[in-house]
Motif scaffolding. Structure first.
Motif, short mmCIF file in Angstrom:
data_model
loop_
_atom_site.label_atom_id
_atom_site.label_comp_id
_atom_site.label_asym_id
_atom_site.label_seq_id
_atom_site.Cartn_x
_atom_site.Cartn_y
_atom_site.Cartn_z
N GLY A 330 0.81 -1.21 0.00
CA GLY A 330 0.00 0.00 0.00
C GLY A 330 0.84 1.26 0.00
O GLY A 330 2.02 1.25 -0.40
N TYR A 331 0.25 2.35 0.49
CA TYR A 331 0.89 3.66 0.49
C TYR A 331 0.98 4.19 1.92
O TYR A 331 0.13 3.88 2.76
N VAL A 332 2.01 5.00 2.15
CA VAL A 332 2.19 5.60 3.47
C VAL A 332 2.68 7.03 3.29
O VAL A 332 3.49 7.31 2.41
N GLN A 333 2.15 7.94 4.12
CA GLN A 333 2.56 9.34 4.04
C GLN A 333 3.07 9.82 5.38
O GLN A 333 2.49 9.54 6.43
N VAL A 356 -2.80 3.91 3.13
CA VAL A 356 -3.86 2.97 2.80
C VAL A 356 -3.24 1.63 2.43
O VAL A 356 -2.23 1.57 1.74
N GLU A 357 -3.82 0.56 2.95
CA GLU A 357 -3.40 -0.79 2.60
C GLU A 357 -4.28 -1.25 1.45
O GLU A 357 -5.51 -1.21 1.54
N VAL A 358 -3.66 -1.68 0.36
CA VAL A 358 -4.44 -1.98 -0.84
C VAL A 358 -5.04 -3.37 -0.77
O VAL A 358 -4.42 -4.32 -0.29
N SER A 359 -6.25 -3.47 -1.28
CA SER A 359 -6.96 -4.75 -1.37
C SER A 359 -6.66 -5.38 -2.73
O SER A 359 -6.04 -4.77 -3.61
N ASP A 360 -7.13 -6.60 -2.93
CA ASP A 360 -6.97 -7.24 -4.24
C ASP A 360 -7.67 -6.44 -5.33
O ASP A 360 -7.15 -6.31 -6.45
N ASP A 361 -8.85 -5.90 -5.02
CA ASP A 361 -9.56 -5.08 -6.00
C ASP A 361 -8.79 -3.81 -6.29
O ASP A 361 -8.74 -3.36 -7.45
N ASP A 362 -8.16 -3.22 -5.27
CA ASP A 362 -7.34 -2.02 -5.49
C ASP A 362 -6.19 -2.33 -6.44
O ASP A 362 -5.88 -1.54 -7.34
N ARG A 363 -5.53 -3.46 -6.24
CA ARG A 363 -4.39 -3.82 -7.09
C ARG A 363 -4.81 -3.99 -8.54
O ARG A 363 -4.12 -3.56 -9.46
N ALA A 432 -10.88 7.39 -14.65
CA ALA A 432 -11.79 7.57 -13.52
C ALA A 432 -13.00 6.64 -13.59
O ALA A 432 -13.63 6.37 -12.56
N VAL A 433 -13.30 6.13 -14.78
CA VAL A 433 -14.41 5.18 -14.93
C VAL A 433 -14.16 3.94 -14.07
O VAL A 433 -15.10 3.32 -13.57
N PHE A 434 -12.88 3.60 -13.86
CA PHE A 434 -12.53 2.38 -13.14
C PHE A 434 -12.12 2.65 -11.69
O PHE A 434 -11.63 1.75 -11.01
N ASP A 435 -12.33 3.87 -11.25
CA ASP A 435 -11.99 4.28 -9.88
C ASP A 435 -13.14 3.90 -8.95
O ASP A 435 -14.23 4.47 -9.03
N GLY A 436 -12.89 2.94 -8.08
CA GLY A 436 -13.93 2.47 -7.18
C GLY A 436 -14.20 3.38 -6.00
O GLY A 436 -15.13 3.15 -5.23
#
Length: 449
Positions: A330-333, A356-363, A432-436
């Motif tokens: 995921g990402y860290v700031q 944010v810790e990414v999920s399988d759907d995020d990946r 953006a169409v694929f941005d959940g």
């Protein structure tokens, strides 16, 4: 037709330098989680480092970076000491067998750092991490900061790529954005770094600035081409005064309208292509022999918080206030406020406050969005080979959007979702169409063109 496309597809959407995007970061990703991700970096992985210097000695009114104005050096001295503590703490958690293949100094103005301090900062990085022999070291440069000792220090740290912000050389435009920088001064910087062996020069051009016209853009492009940079970034000015208060110094009534912005972008792009530069993604151009152009041709182009890159590192570690890191997990700031960042770094080294810790759907969706932004096409077969049946929902979304779209910006070709030439200027909108997450309404964004 073009004007109707502009009106329809130029709404505010993310820049997609990450997915999920920063407005969806949260406090559940903290220093403990960050430490786990750092420890998980294996010895055979590659690492990129981003080092943030959040200070400028002048505040450019167009800038949307995390920075603060100072005319004193003392705050920078204090900040650098905290930064070195964070570097040591992070390095202690990462396998010494993992190789650093790229280092990027960003800001703010990294070239504000005094020569001895810059060399000491690089020494701290080399002490904490193992550098690959062919490491790429890039530095964002403000020509107004530079002098002979600083040029020598940049050579001493091994800088391989110089990145210069130009924006526009027209005096009226420069005055309106508080960025006075002549062509002659800029040329002297390019000459100085090349004389010291720097093999790559990048220049940034902006369109959509106050008082900017197609004529000023064309003149700036002509001047830039005479410098023969290896890469050129062509960015649209992002007017976000609700996020960056100093942008209120720019009068909105002197900003170009949407059609003029698009005309400026199109003109600049055509001039660069006519001069022999290859388009890379939505807003970069590179000489054919440049590494980024080669990566684009070979399908290896990637996108991260530095924009487009040929860097294939598995982990991007952000160092300094507000820096963002990217990991397989995921990402860290880091803490954005410099004072609080310094307190955290001095107390324990790490300064992570959200992510944010990414999920399988995020990946899966991250890959789709990166493919759109980098290659303008998505192969369903390649996605299936990597993600399995989870791809079915993406395929359905892509087919539905292509079938419903009557404007010719995308289509289905065999097992591929393809953005057409007409649709490429609107790649962010198509992505953006694929941005959940976008429908959640979190965050405000700049216009897409």
């Amino acid at each position: 037709m073009q004007n109707s496309l502009l009106a329809k597809y130029s709404g505010a959407v993310p820049r997609y330098t990450s997915y999920p995007t920063a407005p969806h970061f949260h406090e559940d990703v903290d220093c403990d989680k960050y430490a786990q991700w750092l420890k998980a970096i294996t010895g055979d992985e590659r690492i990129s480092l981003y080092v943030h210097i959040p200070y400028c000695d002048r505040l450019c009114w167009f800038c949307a970076c995390h920075t603060k104005h100072t005319l004193k050096y003392e705050p920078i001295t204090i900040y650098l000491e905290a930064l070195k503590k964070e570097i040591a703490a992070v390095g202690a958690l990462v396998s010494r067998d993992a190789a650093v293949t790229a280092v990027h100094f960003g800001g703010g103005s990294p070239t504000m750092v005094r020569p001895d301090d810059l060399v000491a900062l690089m020494d701290a990085l080399r002490s904490a991490f193992r550098f690959a022999d062919d490491v790429e070291i890039s530095v964002e440069m403000d020509p107004n900061d530079l002098d002979e000792p600083r040029y020598d220090a940049l050579a001493a740290i091994g800088m391989t790529r110089a990145s210069l912000g130009v924006q526009d050389f027209h005096p009226e435009v420069q005055k309106a954005i508080n960025r006075i920088q002549t062509f002659e001064h800029t040329k002297s910087v390019v000459d100085a770094v090349r004389a010291r062996g720097v093999h790559s020069v990048n220049c940034d051009i902006l369109y959509g600035l106050p008082h900017q016209t197609q004529a000023t853009v064309a003149e700036t492009v002509k001047d830039i081409l005479s410098l023969e940079p290896d890469r050129i970034a062509l960015f649209g000015y992002a007017h976000v005064p609700w996020m960056k208060k100093h942008q209120t110094m720019i009068k909105e009534e002197v900003l170009p309208g949407l059609e003029e912005r698009f005309a400026q972008m199109s003109l600049a792009a055509s001039l660069l292509i006519d001069a022999g530069y290859e388009p890379v993604g939505i807003d970069h151009f590179a000489l054919p022999e440049d590494r980024m152009a080669i990566a684009a041709r070979e399908g290896r182009l990637r996108r991260n918080f530095q924009g487009y890159t040929d860097d294939a590192a598995e982990a991007l570690i952000g160092l300094g206030a507000s820096s963002i890191g990217q990991f397989p997990q995921g990402y860290v700031q880091n803490m954005p406020a410099t004072g609080e960042y310094q307190r955290m770094a001095e107390a324990g080294g790490l300064a992570a406050v959200r992510g944010v810790e990414v999920s399988d759907d995020d990946r899966l969706r991250r890959r789709v969005i990166e493919e759109i932004m980098c290659r303008f096409t998505v192969s369903f077969a390649e996605l299936t080979a990597e993600f399995g049946n989870a791809v079915d929902v993406i395929v359905a979304e892509a087919r539905a959007f292509a079938q419903s779209n009557q404007d010719g910006i995308c289509l289905i070709e065999g097992d591929r979702f393809v953005i057409t030439k007409a649709g490429r200027p609107f790649a962010r909108t198509i992505a953006a169409v694929f941005d959940g997450y976008l429908s959640s309404g979190k965050g405000r964004h700049s216009i897409a063109v």
